[in-house]
Write a protein that holds these residues in place. Structure first.
Motif, PDB file in Angstrom:
ATOM      1  N   ALA A  92       0.814  -1.212   0.000  1.00 22.70           N
ATOM      2  CA  ALA A  92       0.000   0.000   0.000  1.00 22.70           C
ATOM      3  C   ALA A  92       0.851   1.267   0.000  1.00 22.70           C
ATOM      4  O   ALA A  92       0.468   2.267  -0.605  1.00 22.70           O
ATOM      5  CB  ALA A  92      -0.934  -0.002   1.196  1.00 22.70           C
ATOM      6  N   LEU A  93       2.004   1.233   0.644  1.00 22.05           N
ATOM      7  CA  LEU A  93       2.853   2.425   0.664  1.00 22.05           C
ATOM      8  C   LEU A  93       3.292   2.834  -0.732  1.00 22.05           C
ATOM      9  O   LEU A  93       3.599   3.993  -0.982  1.00 22.05           O
ATOM     10  CB  LEU A  93       4.094   2.186   1.539  1.00 22.05           C
ATOM     11  N   GLN A  94       3.288   1.893  -1.633  1.00 18.55           N
ATOM     12  CA  GLN A  94       3.700   2.190  -2.996  1.00 18.55           C
ATOM     13  C   GLN A  94       2.558   2.806  -3.815  1.00 18.55           C
ATOM     14  O   GLN A  94       2.802   3.657  -4.662  1.00 18.55           O
ATOM     15  CB  GLN A  94       4.190   0.918  -3.670  1.00 18.55           C
ATOM     16  N   TYR A  95       1.319   2.411  -3.573  1.00 10.43           N
ATOM     17  CA  TYR A  95       0.238   2.924  -4.416  1.00 10.43           C
ATOM     18  C   TYR A  95      -0.673   3.954  -3.751  1.00 10.43           C
ATOM     19  O   TYR A  95      -1.432   4.624  -4.435  1.00 10.43           O
ATOM     20  CB  TYR A  95      -0.605   1.794  -5.013  1.00 10.43           C
ATOM     21  N   VAL A  96      -0.568   4.148  -2.447  1.00  7.97           N
ATOM     22  CA  VAL A  96      -1.420   5.134  -1.785  1.00  7.97           C
ATOM     23  C   VAL A  96      -1.158   6.560  -2.297  1.00  7.97           C
ATOM     24  O   VAL A  96      -2.110   7.310  -2.524  1.00  7.97           O
ATOM     25  CB  VAL A  96      -1.304   5.034  -0.249  1.00  7.97           C
ATOM     26  N   PRO A  97       0.105   6.978  -2.522  1.00 12.77           N
ATOM     27  CA  PRO A  97       0.293   8.328  -3.084  1.00 12.77           C
ATOM     28  C   PRO A  97      -0.382   8.505  -4.446  1.00 12.77           C
ATOM     29  O   PRO A  97      -0.988   9.557  -4.712  1.00 12.77           O
ATOM     30  CB  PRO A  97       1.813   8.460  -3.199  1.00 12.77           C
ATOM     31  N   GLU A  98      -0.303   7.501  -5.304  1.00 12.88           N
ATOM     32  CA  GLU A  98      -0.961   7.594  -6.607  1.00 12.88           C
ATOM     33  C   GLU A  98      -2.481   7.623  -6.456  1.00 12.88           C
ATOM     34  O   GLU A  98      -3.162   8.377  -7.133  1.00 12.88           O
ATOM     35  CB  GLU A  98      -0.552   6.420  -7.515  1.00 12.88           C
ATOM     36  N   LEU A  99      -3.000   6.815  -5.548  1.00 11.46           N
ATOM     37  CA  LEU A  99      -4.445   6.801  -5.295  1.00 11.46           C
ATOM     38  C   LEU A  99      -4.906   8.166  -4.795  1.00 11.46           C
ATOM     39  O   LEU A  99      -5.932   8.690  -5.241  1.00 11.46           O
ATOM     40  CB  LEU A  99      -4.795   5.707  -4.283  1.00 11.46           C
ATOM     41  N   THR A 100      -4.149   8.753  -3.895  1.00 11.76           N
ATOM     42  CA  THR A 100      -4.489  10.072  -3.365  1.00 11.76           C
ATOM     43  C   THR A 100      -4.514  11.109  -4.471  1.00 11.76           C
ATOM     44  O   THR A 100      -5.430  11.926  -4.555  1.00 11.76           O
ATOM     45  CB  THR A 100      -3.471  10.477  -2.277  1.00 11.76           C
ATOM     46  N   TRP A 101      -3.530  11.074  -5.353  1.00 12.37           N
ATOM     47  CA  TRP A 101      -3.463  12.021  -6.470  1.00 12.37           C
ATOM     48  C   TRP A 101      -4.643  11.820  -7.422  1.00 12.37           C
ATOM     49  O   TRP A 101      -5.270  12.781  -7.878  1.00 12.37           O
ATOM     50  CB  TRP A 101      -2.136  11.860  -7.202  1.00 12.37           C
ATOM     51  N   ILE A 102      -4.977  10.576  -7.709  1.00  8.81           N
ATOM     52  CA  ILE A 102      -6.109  10.276  -8.586  1.00  8.81           C
ATOM     53  C   ILE A 102      -7.403  10.834  -8.005  1.00  8.81           C
ATOM     54  O   ILE A 102      -8.189  11.486  -8.706  1.00  8.81           O
ATOM     55  CB  ILE A 102      -6.229   8.747  -8.820  1.00  8.81           C
TER      56      ILE A 102
END
Length: 100
Positions: free
Chosen positions: A38-48
């Motif tokens: 999750a630490l890898q994709y949470v920033p991208e999810l937040t930006w989306i």
């Protein structure tokens, strides 16, 4: 000047259940993309999510500005806006970051 919604994911998330389902779907896609955790994709999810919410807000503000005959300027410039990349063929978040 009204924008056209060129992407196929123009659904509005109006209920908590629809938001939850959308987030779960995005997380599933990110996990399938070989993300280690999750630490890898949470920033991208937040930006989306931020871009999607901003896009809906600016769409409403643009219509209001057009009705009042006042100029409208979006907060983000291309290519960082939702409408610029959401309808594009699938590409990884890594390639999107490299493009900027």
């Amino acid at each position: 000047m009204a924008r056209r919604n060129n992407n196929s994911n123009g659904k509005r998330l109006v209920t908590q259940q629809s938001v939850d389902q959308a987030v779960k779907s995005i997380c599933d896609i990110m996990r399938r993309g070989n993300c280690a955790g999750a630490l890898q994709y949470v920033p991208e999810l937040t930006w989306i999510l931020f871009l999607r919410i901003l896009d809906e807000r600016e769409e409403r503000e643009e219509k209001e500005a057009e009705a009042l005959s006042v100029p409208f300027k979006p907060l983000l410039e291309s290519p960082y806006r939702w409408e610029d990349w959401a309808g594009q063929p699938a590409r990884s978040a890594k390639s999107f970051r490299k493009a900027r």
